[in-house]
Motif scaffolding. Structure first.
Motif, short mmCIF file in Angstrom:
data_model
loop_
_atom_site.label_atom_id
_atom_site.label_comp_id
_atom_site.label_asym_id
_atom_site.label_seq_id
_atom_site.Cartn_x
_atom_site.Cartn_y
_atom_site.Cartn_z
N ASP A 1 37.90 44.72 35.47
CA ASP A 1 36.90 44.20 34.52
C ASP A 1 37.29 42.83 33.97
O ASP A 1 36.40 42.05 33.61
N GLU B 1 40.56 47.24 45.36
CA GLU B 1 39.37 47.53 44.59
C GLU B 1 38.50 46.28 44.62
O GLU B 1 39.02 45.16 44.63
N ARG C 1 44.50 53.39 39.74
CA ARG C 1 45.62 52.46 39.89
C ARG C 1 46.56 52.53 38.69
O ARG C 1 47.79 52.38 38.83
N LYS C 2 46.02 52.78 37.49
CA LYS C 2 46.87 52.92 36.31
C LYS C 2 47.78 54.14 36.43
O LYS C 2 48.96 54.09 36.07
N SER D 1 48.29 47.76 36.56
CA SER D 1 47.82 48.38 35.33
C SER D 1 46.66 47.65 34.65
O SER D 1 46.22 48.06 33.58
N THR D 2 46.16 46.59 35.27
CA THR D 2 45.06 45.82 34.68
C THR D 2 43.75 46.11 35.39
O THR D 2 43.68 46.10 36.63
N SER D 3 42.70 46.36 34.62
CA SER D 3 41.40 46.70 35.19
C SER D 3 40.78 45.50 35.90
O SER D 3 41.05 44.34 35.57
N ASN E 1 40.53 52.80 42.57
CA ASN E 1 39.87 52.09 41.47
C ASN E 1 40.84 51.84 40.32
O ASN E 1 42.00 52.25 40.35
N SER E 2 40.35 51.19 39.27
CA SER E 2 41.22 50.77 38.17
C SER E 2 41.87 51.96 37.47
O SER E 2 43.06 51.91 37.12
N ALA E 3 41.11 53.03 37.25
CA ALA E 3 41.66 54.21 36.58
C ALA E 3 42.75 54.85 37.43
O ALA E 3 43.83 55.21 36.93
#
Length: 260
Positions: free
Chosen positions: A95, A129, A158-159, A91-93, A154-156
């Motif tokens: 970034d 990613e 994966r959330k 849940s962590t980007s 990607n991060s989105a």
């Protein structure tokens, strides 16, 4: 590769063992609890430390496997080493790592882990990613040494995947606990339910869940559901959960997604 694990919890324990068994060298294991760091380090032939500032830079990759809210703090501390780093969070980007390195990535294993239960890591989906193509290739090659199921997410995405995993794993396990307590309160054994749980889990390996939904709600059996709610009259929270889940099943069936 030479790998350093920041963290010694369930995920780190299984990943470190998998990478060691695949021929990689685990250089160091960090945990604020030296006993925990030492235990994992012993099993994977690494050094142990409980001093984050004393982490050795002699590694090819830092694998950060800690609580989500301290990932960035760890990355900031490790930035001075100028080495590639990944985190294992769903849940962590990415970034939070890009701020501190131009060689950032994510290596998220989609599985539930316990230190006392072995998992065949070759079947664990690994979601990757990376900040760029070169980093992605490196991670893909690394991941392929321990898993046959590699996905680019990607991060989105994966959330969303992590949220779906909560619904698919964490919530059902909580409901198993509710069922166990309900039986225990009436002097019955949870073993009675194990074959039912197993059969349901096996069905969804070949079919979509809505097509194998059973029970009073999918039949809209109001009489049976009323009896169940009455049995829970001393547990208003359980009544609410029962009602919400039943309404969801009924709506899903009416909308044409269920098996009538």
């Amino acid at each position: 590769m030479r790998l350093t694990f920041i963290g010694s919890g369930h995920v780190a324990t299984h990943m470190a063992a998998a990478f060691k068994n695949a021929g990689h060298r685990i250089m160091q294991v960090y945990s604020p609890n030296l006993h925990n760091a030492s235990l994992l380090a012993y099993h994977v032939g690494a050094d142990a430390t409980n001093e984050l500032t004393g982490i050795n830079a002699d590694t090819d990759l830092f694998i950060i496997s800690v609580k989500d809210d301290v990932i960035e703090q760890v990355a900031q501390t490790l930035a001075k080493h100028q080495k590639p780093m990944v985190h294992t969070s769903g849940s962590t980007s990415i970034d939070v790592l890009i701020k501190y390195t131009d060689k950032a990535g994510v290596l998220y294993p989609l599985q539930t882990f316990s230190k006392t239960r072995e998992v065949d890591f070759i079947n664990v989906p690994l979601c990757i990613e990376a900040v760029n193509g070169s980093m992605y290739t490196d991670l893909e090659q690394l991941a392929a040494t321990v898993s046959n199921h590699i996905y680019s997410i990607n991060s989105a995405g994966r959330k969303i995947l992590h949220l779906a995993a909560v619904f698919a794993c964490n919530f059902p396990n909580y409901l198993y606990g509710v069922a166990q307590q309900l039986l225990a309160d009436h002097q019955m054994d949870f073993n009675l339910l194990r074959p039912l749980i197993l059969e349901t889990a096996q069905k969804v390996q070949q079919q979509v869940p809505t097509s194998v939904q059973t029970g009073p709600a999918v039949r809209n059996d109001q009489t049976t559901m009323a009896v169940h709610l009455q049995l829970l009259h001393r547990e208003p929270q359980m009544q609410e959960i029962y009602t919400l889940l039943s309404q969801g099943i009924i709506k899903n069936n009416i909308d044409g997604h269920g098996d009538k």
